[in-house]
Design a protein around this motif. Structure first.
Motif, short mmCIF file in Angstrom:
data_model
loop_
_atom_site.label_atom_id
_atom_site.label_comp_id
_atom_site.label_asym_id
_atom_site.label_seq_id
_atom_site.Cartn_x
_atom_site.Cartn_y
_atom_site.Cartn_z
N ASP A 70 -7.25 -1.56 5.57
CA ASP A 70 -6.59 -1.91 4.30
C ASP A 70 -5.44 -2.90 4.49
O ASP A 70 -5.04 -3.56 3.53
CB ASP A 70 -6.06 -0.65 3.61
CG ASP A 70 -7.20 0.27 3.20
OD1 ASP A 70 -8.28 -0.25 2.89
OD2 ASP A 70 -6.99 1.50 3.20
N ILE B 252 -4.25 5.47 3.75
CA ILE B 252 -4.36 4.02 3.93
C ILE B 252 -4.96 3.76 5.29
O ILE B 252 -4.42 4.21 6.30
CB ILE B 252 -2.98 3.35 3.81
CG1 ILE B 252 -2.31 3.71 2.48
CG2 ILE B 252 -3.12 1.84 3.97
CD1 ILE B 252 -3.09 3.31 1.25
N ASN B 253 -6.07 3.08 5.31
CA ASN B 253 -6.74 2.80 6.59
C ASN B 253 -6.22 1.51 7.21
O ASN B 253 -5.67 0.64 6.54
CB ASN B 253 -8.24 2.69 6.37
CG ASN B 253 -8.86 4.05 6.08
OD1 ASN B 253 -9.17 4.36 4.93
ND2 ASN B 253 -8.97 4.85 7.11
N SER C 91 -12.03 5.53 -0.36
CA SER C 91 -10.74 6.20 -0.25
C SER C 91 -10.90 7.67 -0.60
O SER C 91 -11.52 8.02 -1.59
CB SER C 91 -9.73 5.55 -1.20
OG SER C 91 -9.49 4.23 -0.82
N GLY D 12 -11.84 -5.07 4.65
CA GLY D 12 -10.81 -4.04 4.66
C GLY D 12 -11.04 -2.94 3.64
O GLY D 12 -10.29 -1.98 3.58
N GLN D 13 -12.05 -3.07 2.82
CA GLN D 13 -12.26 -2.04 1.81
C GLN D 13 -13.07 -0.89 2.39
O GLN D 13 -13.87 -1.04 3.28
CB GLN D 13 -13.00 -2.65 0.62
CG GLN D 13 -12.19 -3.71 -0.08
CD GLN D 13 -12.97 -4.36 -1.20
OE1 GLN D 13 -14.12 -3.99 -1.47
NE2 GLN D 13 -12.36 -5.30 -1.86
N ARG E 99 -5.76 3.28 -5.96
CA ARG E 99 -6.67 2.15 -5.87
C ARG E 99 -8.04 2.45 -6.47
O ARG E 99 -9.06 2.42 -5.78
CB ARG E 99 -6.83 1.71 -4.41
CG ARG E 99 -5.51 1.32 -3.81
CD ARG E 99 -5.67 0.87 -2.39
NE ARG E 99 -6.58 -0.26 -2.31
CZ ARG E 99 -7.11 -0.69 -1.17
NH1 ARG E 99 -6.80 -0.10 -0.06
NH2 ARG E 99 -7.93 -1.70 -1.18
N ARG F 52 -14.61 -2.52 6.97
CA ARG F 52 -14.78 -1.05 7.00
C ARG F 52 -16.06 -0.66 6.30
O ARG F 52 -16.82 0.18 6.77
CB ARG F 52 -13.60 -0.38 6.27
CG ARG F 52 -12.50 0.13 7.16
CD ARG F 52 -11.53 0.98 6.39
NE ARG F 52 -12.07 2.30 6.08
CZ ARG F 52 -12.13 3.31 6.94
NH1 ARG F 52 -11.68 3.15 8.18
NH2 ARG F 52 -12.62 4.47 6.58
N ILE G 200 -11.00 0.03 -5.95
CA ILE G 200 -11.76 0.08 -4.70
C ILE G 200 -12.70 1.29 -4.71
O ILE G 200 -13.84 1.21 -4.30
CB ILE G 200 -10.81 0.14 -3.49
CG1 ILE G 200 -10.05 -1.15 -3.40
CG2 ILE G 200 -11.57 0.44 -2.22
CD1 ILE G 200 -8.98 -1.16 -2.36
N GLU H 92 0.84 -1.20 0.00
CA GLU H 92 0.00 0.00 0.00
C GLU H 92 0.87 1.25 0.00
O GLU H 92 0.59 2.22 -0.69
CB GLU H 92 -0.90 0.02 1.25
CG GLU H 92 -1.89 -1.14 1.35
CD GLU H 92 -3.10 -0.93 0.45
OE1 GLU H 92 -3.13 0.03 -0.32
OE2 GLU H 92 -4.03 -1.77 0.54
N ASP I 137 -12.36 2.40 11.84
CA ASP I 137 -11.32 1.39 12.12
C ASP I 137 -11.43 0.87 13.56
O ASP I 137 -11.17 -0.30 13.83
CB ASP I 137 -9.94 1.99 11.89
CG ASP I 137 -9.64 2.13 10.40
OD1 ASP I 137 -9.95 1.19 9.64
OD2 ASP I 137 -9.13 3.19 9.99
#
Lengths: 274, 318
Positions: free
Chosen positions: A86, A82-83, A72, A68-69, A50, A236, A53, A40, A168
């Motif tokens: 992710d 970037i979370n 963004s 995890g998506q 990305r 997420r 996504i 990432e 998160d």
């Protein structure tokens, strides 16, 4: 009861396979997070944001898709943030190991017939099963919490624009809860089938094969599938198709199913010959 | 004291234990005998509450096992030495058991010393021989220093020294006032250690009582007489209604007349006696006698001779 819990903890930590399994589950997520963070970070640094996504409909596809998506948004630095979600993409794979641990904690007692000295020493079988549940879920919760903390640390250290926002936090709590529930469900299955390998296969097929098949083949079945509903807690961006329950509703439904299966296992363990 | 009343266990249409009642008293070793498939192990599991009885029940010192606050202080058991996790260390196996009843850690060291396994306390059980596992199982049974002990084939896998040790161990436990309930296929061993017997066949009680009564009641008794005038004595005994069978040239076995009568008869005849020995069959003889119709499985009586269908060296198929 405290004596039985202590006994179960001694049993838990004194068998290599049990300790290795729980550590492997945690380590798997951390190692995957390491490579995900590296990847990432590289994508972000090169300005690759990305688009797959950003445009993909969330919650579509298989039971574990979308993990995890999340949406963004470009940060003030011009890089894609970037979370936490992710980089914790290894969780669905680790789930199998946590579930397997739940099966093993009771299944190996039957496999080696150690359940007989156990039930002779503690004839009130419900106490033994409750103590096992407490020990295995507590151990998994601790490992999951440490695992997620290490993932967050890796993200902070390795990723330029790493964020850990409120969603998160919900993902982190949801992941710990889901692992606890999945482990308990695994123990329930182990109590019912009394065969470690068979129990692990049942969990694997149910979660990763049967529920996907049912969801796609039987219209309207999505709301009644425990794994796919429960795992939404770890995403997420949960499913928006309307096929599944809400995050809270799915989580509650998942825990109800886990409790029912565990209880059936406990009743059978009480009634059947040891 | 163990008291079983009307114990019954069915597996489908098979009745493994059928209305079985017996008592094992304190201060005594009670042997539990029966042919293969008689229901001994099932009964022992029901005594310990591991198998659910379809009817009847068991009380240990007037209570159910589940009613004891610290069960390991009341009952210790060794059903099978293989009931251990192979990757667990011996001391951890015992420590887990002890902790479940709140017993102190020092009991683990004490029982390991008792069975002679102190040196391998830190070894994983998977590497143990059957005899070592047997000793570990005994150590587990003794953790709570219980009043009642239940052992299924405790001499399995033990060497001669181990068997001798086991004999002293069990007798010592009973001498301490404990109830010792033990099954074994080694009838010669049972004859040496048991005070009482419970004998079952096809799940039913055949005999309960002292070992001596069992042997006297079931085994043949006779008197061996050896004398230079054995023919003269045999004729006189036959005239008195005794059953006389010939031994070797100078001896006879007499059934139906006791040694005292034979001695007086010989004196009356002026015969010289070289031997006048009352004899009784062994526990094994008695056991085989009473369980003759209660054997679930029988081997081929020709076992030891050539197996049917095979060819002996230099011979024809049998």
């Amino acid at each position: 009861m405290i004596h039985v819990i202590r006994s179960e903890w001694i049993k838990f930590r004194s068998v290599r396979s049990t300790v290795l399994l729980v550590l492997a589950a945690g380590l798997l997520v951390v190692v995957v997070a390491f490579f995900a963070a590296r990847s990432e970070n590289h994508d972000a640094a090169s300005g690759f944001c990305r688009p797959d996504i950003a445009t993909a409909p969330a919650g579509s596809g298989s039971a574990i898709e979308g993990e995890g998506q999340g949406p963004s948004v470009q940060s003030s630095s011009g890089l894609c943030p970037i979370n936490f979600g992710d980089i914790t993409v290894g969780i669905p794979f680790a789930l199998f190991l946590f579930g397997a641990l739940g099966v093993q904690i009771i299944g190996q007692e039957y496999r080696f017939s150690t359940i007989r000295p156990t039930f002779t020493a503690v004839p009130r079988r419900g106490r033994v099963l409750a103590a096992k549940l407490l020990v295995v879920t507590a151990a998994c919760a601790v490992v999951a919490a440490v695992m997620l903390a290490l993932c967050a640390l890796l993200g902070t250290v390795m990723v330029h624009d790493f964020t850990f926002d409120g969603i998160d936090q919900r993902v982190a709590w949801g992941t710990v809860l889901f692992i606890v529930g999945w482990t308990a469900l695994g123990m329930g299955v182990g109590s019912i089938v009394r065969q470690p390998i068979a129990g692990m296969l049942i969990l694997l097929v149910e979660a990763f094969v049967l529920e996907n098949l049912l969801r796609h083949l039987v219209h309207g079945s999505g709301k009644w599938l425990p794994f796919v509903n429960g795992i939404q807690m770890t995403f997420r961006d949960p499913d928006h198709s309307g096929e599944l329950r809400s995050i809270t509703g799915g989580g509650v439904y998942f825990f109800v199913v886990a409790a029912v299966i565990w209880s059936v296992g406990a009743v059978l363990a009480h009634r059947r010959d040891a | 004291m163990i008291e079983a009343r009307g114990l019954t266990k069915r597996y489908g249409s098979t009745v493994a234990v059928d209305d079985l009642s017996f008592r094992a008293e304190g201060n005594r070793v009670t042997g539990f005998l029966g042919p293969n498939g008689a229901g001994k192990s099932t009964t022992m599991r029901m005594v310990l509450g591991l198998d659910r009885a379809d009817a009847g029940g068991v009380r240990i010192d007037q209570k159910r096992l589940i009613d004891f606050a610290v069960p390991m202080r009341e009952v210790g058991a060794l059903l099978d030495a293989a009931y251990v996790h192979p990757t667990r260390k011996a001391s951890e196996h015992l420590w887990a058991l002890a902790a479940s009843n709140g017993l102190p850690r020092k009991r683990v060291d004490a029982v390991l010393g008792l069975v002679g396994l102190s040196e391998v306390a830190g070894k994983r059980v998977g590497g143990f021989s059957l005899g070592m596992k047997q000793r570990l199982g005994l150590a587990g049974a003794m953790l709570g220093d219980p009043h009642t002990l239940v052992f299924d084939e405790p001499a399995n896998g033990l060497d001669p020294e181990g068997i001798q040790w086991m004999r002293r161990f069990l007798k010592g436990l009973a001498a301490d006032g404990r109830t010792v309930f033990v099954s074994s296929h080694l009838l010669s061993e049972m004859a040496l250690i048991a005070d009482d017997l419970v004998v079952i066949g096809k799940g039913r009680l055949i005999f309960q009582g002292p070992v001596d009564a069992f042997v006297k009641g079931a085994a043949r008794s006779w008197v061996t007489v050896r004398s230079p005038q054995v023919a003269q004595i045999a004729t006189a005994l036959a005239e008195q209604g005794a059953t006389v069978t010939s031994g070797d040239d100078a001896s006879i076995d007499v059934v139906g007349v006791d040694a005292k009568t034979i001695g007086e008869l010989a004196a009356g005849l002026g015969a010289t006696l070289h031997e006048l020995a009352p004899r009784t069959g062994s526990l094994e003889d008695a056991f085989l006698e009473v369980t003759a119709g209660a054997q679930e499985y029988r081997g081929d009586p020709r076992a030891g001779s050539a197996i049917p269908g095979t060819t002996a060296p230099g011979g024809t198929p049998s």
